[in-house]
Design an enzyme around this catalytic site. Structure first.
Site, PDB file in Angstrom:
ATOM      1  N   SER A 275       0.833  -1.207   0.000  1.00  0.00           N
ATOM      2  CA  SER A 275       0.000   0.000   0.000  1.00  0.00           C
ATOM      3  C   SER A 275       0.866   1.254   0.000  1.00  0.00           C
ATOM      4  O   SER A 275       0.371   2.361   0.095  1.00  0.00           O
ATOM      5  CB  SER A 275      -0.921   0.007   1.224  1.00  0.00           C
TER       6      SER A 275
ATOM      7  N   ASN B  42      -1.745  -1.264  13.598  1.00  0.00           N
ATOM      8  CA  ASN B  42      -3.170  -0.908  13.629  1.00  0.00           C
ATOM      9  C   ASN B  42      -3.427   0.435  14.315  1.00  0.00           C
ATOM     10  O   ASN B  42      -4.214   1.240  13.834  1.00  0.00           O
ATOM     11  CB  ASN B  42      -3.984  -2.011  14.321  1.00  0.00           C
TER      12      ASN B  42
ATOM     13  N   THR C 249     -37.617  27.242 -12.786  1.00  0.00           N
ATOM     14  CA  THR C 249     -37.893  25.951 -12.145  1.00  0.00           C
ATOM     15  C   THR C 249     -38.296  25.036 -13.286  1.00  0.00           C
ATOM     16  O   THR C 249     -38.922  25.499 -14.250  1.00  0.00           O
ATOM     17  CB  THR C 249     -39.028  26.046 -11.100  1.00  0.00           C
ATOM     18  N   HIS C 250     -37.929  23.788 -13.219  1.00  0.00           N
ATOM     19  CA  HIS C 250     -38.158  22.830 -14.324  1.00  0.00           C
ATOM     20  C   HIS C 250     -37.556  23.348 -15.637  1.00  0.00           C
ATOM     21  O   HIS C 250     -38.056  23.049 -16.700  1.00  0.00           O
ATOM     22  CB  HIS C 250     -39.652  22.561 -14.546  1.00  0.00           C
TER      23      HIS C 250
ATOM     24  N   SER D 163     -11.721  22.849 -29.423  1.00  0.00           N
ATOM     25  CA  SER D 163     -11.930  21.517 -29.989  1.00  0.00           C
ATOM     26  C   SER D 163     -10.787  21.222 -30.952  1.00  0.00           C
ATOM     27  O   SER D 163     -10.274  22.119 -31.606  1.00  0.00           O
ATOM     28  CB  SER D 163     -13.266  21.495 -30.739  1.00  0.00           C
TER      29      SER D 163
ATOM     30  N   LYS E 180     -15.217  26.247 -31.662  1.00  0.00           N
ATOM     31  CA  LYS E 180     -15.615  25.853 -30.307  1.00  0.00           C
ATOM     32  C   LYS E 180     -14.778  26.492 -29.199  1.00  0.00           C
ATOM     33  O   LYS E 180     -13.564  26.602 -29.298  1.00  0.00           O
ATOM     34  CB  LYS E 180     -15.519  24.324 -30.146  1.00  0.00           C
TER      35      LYS E 180
ATOM     36  N   ASN F  73     -15.137  25.525 -25.247  1.00  0.00           N
ATOM     37  CA  ASN F  73     -15.925  24.659 -24.369  1.00  0.00           C
ATOM     38  C   ASN F  73     -15.728  24.992 -22.888  1.00  0.00           C
ATOM     39  O   ASN F  73     -14.611  25.289 -22.470  1.00  0.00           O
ATOM     40  CB  ASN F  73     -15.541  23.195 -24.603  1.00  0.00           C
TER      41      ASN F  73
ATOM     42  N   GLU G 191     -17.540  21.141 -16.931  1.00  0.00           N
ATOM     43  CA  GLU G 191     -17.849  19.760 -17.304  1.00  0.00           C
ATOM     44  C   GLU G 191     -17.026  18.769 -16.477  1.00  0.00           C
ATOM     45  O   GLU G 191     -17.523  17.732 -16.055  1.00  0.00           O
ATOM     46  CB  GLU G 191     -17.588  19.546 -18.785  1.00  0.00           C
TER      47      GLU G 191
ATOM     48  N   TYR H 223      -9.581  -4.280  13.548  1.00  0.00           N
ATOM     49  CA  TYR H 223      -8.854  -4.079  12.289  1.00  0.00           C
ATOM     50  C   TYR H 223      -8.917  -5.305  11.403  1.00  0.00           C
ATOM     51  O   TYR H 223      -8.712  -6.438  11.850  1.00  0.00           O
ATOM     52  CB  TYR H 223      -7.378  -3.727  12.544  1.00  0.00           C
TER      53      TYR H 223
ATOM     54  N   GLN I  58      -7.128  -1.434   4.621  1.00  0.00           N
ATOM     55  CA  GLN I  58      -6.004  -0.806   3.936  1.00  0.00           C
ATOM     56  C   GLN I  58      -6.467  -0.018   2.701  1.00  0.00           C
ATOM     57  O   GLN I  58      -5.791   0.914   2.269  1.00  0.00           O
ATOM     58  CB  GLN I  58      -4.992  -1.883   3.528  1.00  0.00           C
TER      59      GLN I  58
ATOM     60  N   LYS J 235      -7.326   4.400   2.594  1.00  0.00           N
ATOM     61  CA  LYS J 235      -6.522   5.594   2.345  1.00  0.00           C
ATOM     62  C   LYS J 235      -6.445   5.946   0.868  1.00  0.00           C
ATOM     63  O   LYS J 235      -6.549   7.125   0.492  1.00  0.00           O
ATOM     64  CB  LYS J 235      -5.117   5.399   2.921  1.00  0.00           C
TER      65      LYS J 235
HETATM   66  N1  ARG Z   1      -0.873  -0.971   5.595  1.00  0.00           N
HETATM   67  C1  ARG Z   1      -1.836  -1.321   6.585  1.00  0.00           C
HETATM   68  C2  ARG Z   1      -3.099  -0.498   6.415  1.00  0.00           C
HETATM   69  O1  ARG Z   1      -3.005   0.556   5.877  1.00  0.00           O
HETATM   70  C3  ARG Z   1      -1.309  -1.059   7.945  1.00  0.00           C
HETATM   71  C4  ARG Z   1      -1.896  -1.899   8.990  1.00  0.00           C
HETATM   72  C5  ARG Z   1      -1.503  -3.314   8.794  1.00  0.00           C
HETATM   73  N2  ARG Z   1      -1.876  -4.111   9.908  1.00  0.00           N
HETATM   74  C6  ARG Z   1      -1.879  -5.433   9.863  1.00  0.00           C
HETATM   75  N3  ARG Z   1      -2.225  -6.042  10.911  1.00  0.00           N
HETATM   76  N4  ARG Z   1      -1.516  -6.060   8.778  1.00  0.00           N
HETATM   77  O2  ARG Z   1      -4.163  -0.905   6.804  1.00  0.00           O
END
Ligand code: ARG
Length: 460
Positions: free
Chosen positions: A26, A113, A158-159, A280, A286, A288, A293, A320, A325, A328
């Site tokens: 990650s 965690n 409206t509408h 365009s 054009k 735009n 958009e 957890y 993961q 994020k």
């Molecule tokens: N990269 C993990 C996450 O963002 C960190 C936590 C991992 N914890 C575990 N017990 N494997 O969730």
């Protein structure tokens, strides 16, 4: 890659498939939190020193090591390895390379965690506050624009049918109040997120007697989170932010859709500056309104992301789980997107030219039909009856190809005796506007009061 390179290599002796390694990484998204991870490591090291896990000298060496890592990160020369699952592992690995044995003690009483929940909260606090600045800037811009447009009248729809005349500043203030609700939500969010999970361990709390309130305070949190299970497993702070982002994007998207109609040749109410329009590749004529958009287009991902975060969590037990993961990647991306969209929306709108003449030209006398009905009501006729009388007048005007403003008094009188010479005073767009002088209405006086209220809101 052999499991010996892993933070859990004691338990799992066999080799990890390179496929699995790629799949579980990650670091591509969580490296964004490196500053927060360094800060958390620093405060954790100090907490460990307070309970004797590190001597003063060892603490010094850990803090120096963390400084070195921060410098490498800032200079973009930090070398990630294939086995660095996430930013936490990468930084701990490097710290151990730099400090040896001492570095290997940093994870005492801690879990990724509680670490990841702390890092993520810190990161989102920081970037949400940046977003709040952008939104406030947008709000100031909208207010400034509204103040400059208190004389411009346009048809309100409206509408997508002409309904009643409104002031352009009243329309701009409508956006202002939508933005204001986002600010309220975000301020409340910044309060909610302000709890520190560090010291909660994997789920049950750290077995080392660290001072969690002190840790929270040093990291800039309001206080330590009250329950270790909740602190490590909760991701409301992601879904809630995504809801705020999605709601805000929906507002921008609606305005963007309207601005695109205003921008058509047929309307020509607005023209975007060259800086926020594109041409365009094929059609030379054009220009735009791409900024609008794209805002409308990107709102789709924002709405999907809010859904995705809820779906991600709905089947999980309270603690957890690795599913988390994914949080994020989604949340960070949307937050960056909305920060950018807020600035683009602000610049595109404030740089656009509003065509007051064209707005005025577009005003159809039919917009005054309600005022005619109200006129009869003020002369004593029940509204339902007045509505019917004016409805007939409108029908007649269509059949005879007349505008309501073309009627002579005699013609009005055929429909009701209550019409007198003063009817012509209300058959003006400006008087229709002036009639709506309740708080929140479109009368110039009411709009000026609204502006005062908006100014007060901005100051709070
Ligand atoms: N990269 C993990 C996450 O963002 C960190 C936590 C991992 N914890 C575990 N017990 N494997 O969730």
């Amino acid at each position: 890659m052999a499991a010996k390179n892993k933070v859990w290599s004691g338990r799992i002796a066999g080799e990890v498939s390179p496929l699995m390694e790629r799949f579980s990484r990650s670091v591509e998204s969580d490296f964004l939190m490196w500053r927060e991870d360094i800060a958390v490591n620093r405060i954790w090291a100090e907490a460990l020193a307070e309970i004797g896990i590190f001597s003063t000298g060892e603490l010094r060496s850990v803090l120096d090591g963390l400084d070195k890592i921060a410098a490498e990160m800032a200079a973009n020369v930090f070398m990630f390895e294939a086995a660095d699952e996430d930013i936490h592992v990468a930084i701990e690995r490097r710290l151990t390379e730099i400090c040896g044995e001492t570095g290997a003690r940093i994870h005492t009483g801690r879990s990724r965690n509680d670490q990841v929940a702390t890092d993520a909260r810190l990161f989102l606090k920081r970037r949400s506050a940046d977003w709040l600045c952008e939104i406030t800037h947008l709000q100031e811009t909208l207010l400034r624009m509204a103040k400059a447009q208190t004389r411009v009248i346009l048809p309100g729809y409206t509408h997508w049918q002409q309904a009643q005349p409104i002031l352009l500043s009243h329309y701009l203030l409508a956006i202002f109040w939508g933005v204001d609700r986002t600010i309220d939500r975000l301020q409340n969010y910044l309060h909610q997120i302000d709890l520190c999970p560090l010291g909660c361990g994997a789920l049950a709390g750290s077995a080392f007697p660290v001072d969690r309130q002190r840790i929270a305070q040093k990291l800039g949190f309001r206080e330590a989170s009250p329950n270790s299970i909740d602190a490590t497993g909760d991701r409301d702070f992601c879904s809630e932010l995504l809801f705020i982002i999605a709601t805000f994007f929906t507002l921008l998207s609606r305005v963007a859709a309207e601005m695109q109609i205003w921008n058509t040749l047929e309307f020509s109410f607005i023209e975007f500056s060259d800086a926020f329009a594109t041409g365009s590749s094929m059609m030379p004529q054009k220009k735009n309104p791409d900024a609008m958009e794209l805002i409308r287009g990107k709102s789709a991902a924002a709405i999907a992301a809010a859904n995705q975060l809820l779906i991600l969590q709905k089947g999980l037990p309270l603690t957890y789980n690795r599913d988390l993961q994914e949080d994020k990647k989604i949340t960070f991306a949307q937050l960056e997107e909305v920060i950018l969209a807020t600035a683009v929306f602000r610049e595109a709108l404030s740089g656009a030219r509003f065509n007051a003449e064209q707005m005025e030209k577009a005003l159809e006398p039919g917009l005054l039909a309600t005022d005619l009905a109200d006129y009869l009501v003020k002369k004593g006729m029940p509204f339902r009856k007045a509505h019917e009388v004016i409805g007939k007048i409108v029908q007649h005007s269509i059949a005879e190809k007349l505008e309501l403003t073309d009627f002579a008094l005699e013609q009005f009188k055929k429909f009701s005796d209550l019409f007198t010479e003063d009817v012509f005073e209300i058959l003006k767009f400006s008087s229709s506007i002036a009639q709506r002088n309740v708080p929140g209405g479109t009368a110039e006086k009411a709009v000026r009061e609204q502006i005062v209220r908006a100014e007060k809101n901005l100051q709070k």
